[in-house]
Scaffold this motif. Sequence first.
Motif, mmCIF file in Angstrom:
data_model
loop_
_atom_site.group_PDB
_atom_site.id
_atom_site.type_symbol
_atom_site.label_atom_id
_atom_site.label_comp_id
_atom_site.label_asym_id
_atom_site.label_seq_id
_atom_site.Cartn_x
_atom_site.Cartn_y
_atom_site.Cartn_z
ATOM 1 N N ALA A 101 16.404 41.276 21.226
ATOM 2 C CA ALA A 101 15.497 40.898 20.133
ATOM 3 C C ALA A 101 14.072 41.362 20.440
ATOM 4 O O ALA A 101 13.369 41.864 19.554
ATOM 5 N N LEU A 102 13.642 41.231 21.689
ATOM 6 C CA LEU A 102 12.316 41.692 22.092
ATOM 7 C C LEU A 102 12.203 43.203 21.937
ATOM 8 O O LEU A 102 11.214 43.719 21.415
ATOM 9 N N SER A 108 10.392 48.044 16.091
ATOM 10 C CA SER A 108 10.010 47.959 14.677
ATOM 11 C C SER A 108 8.490 47.980 14.542
ATOM 12 O O SER A 108 7.951 48.568 13.599
ATOM 13 N N LYS A 109 7.783 47.362 15.489
ATOM 14 C CA LYS A 109 6.325 47.398 15.474
ATOM 15 C C LYS A 109 5.834 48.841 15.663
ATOM 16 O O LYS A 109 4.918 49.286 14.992
ATOM 17 N N LYS A 110 6.498 49.569 16.564
ATOM 18 C CA LYS A 110 6.137 50.972 16.799
ATOM 19 C C LYS A 110 6.430 51.811 15.564
ATOM 20 O O LYS A 110 5.626 52.651 15.169
ATOM 21 N N ARG A 113 3.816 51.112 12.991
ATOM 22 C CA ARG A 113 2.566 51.761 13.398
ATOM 23 C C ARG A 113 2.622 53.249 13.109
ATOM 24 O O ARG A 113 1.669 53.838 12.607
ATOM 25 N N ASP A 114 3.773 53.889 13.421
ATOM 26 C CA ASP A 114 3.932 55.315 13.175
ATOM 27 C C ASP A 114 3.894 55.628 11.684
ATOM 28 O O ASP A 114 3.280 56.592 11.260
ATOM 29 N N SER A 115 4.546 54.801 10.864
ATOM 30 C CA SER A 115 4.551 55.049 9.422
ATOM 31 C C SER A 115 3.166 54.803 8.828
ATOM 32 O O SER A 115 2.743 55.502 7.914
#
Length: 143
Positions: A101-102, A108-110, A113-115
């Motif tokens: 999960a971590l 997903s955060k990365k 950020r990329d999008s």
Amino acid sequence: FTKEVDLVKIRFHRSEKHRHKSARIPKVDKSEGYGLGNREGRLICRLCSGKTINRNTSWMCVDCCVPLCVDVVNGDPESSCHARWHSCQDLVAVNATLNAALRERRESKKRSRDSTSAAERGVAEAIREAAGLDRGGGAEADA
């Protein structure tokens, strides 16, 4: 803490004397003889961290002397690593679940950020194009 019977007993034992309270991890300098030191007062959580994905915490169980996260998810006090450490039977399975999960949250955060940065680049290009069109239109009008 999963295979040795005495350590499992410590993990599950509750009494007035041994409440398994959370406490701040003390800051220790290298010169005090504690390995590499811990000048920040943070260590890797032993329940949700894995081989490649780690999460630092400032908290530990006083009785078990194990660094554990105390972050509560969705208001559920039993969702912290500290609470799970003292209630789950299979630490290995819980570690795998929490670490996955971590890892997913970080990926997903990365991705977001990329999008976001790609969208910002697209907006910047559109602004440059619009500015270029305005200059080109202005030059033709002067000619």
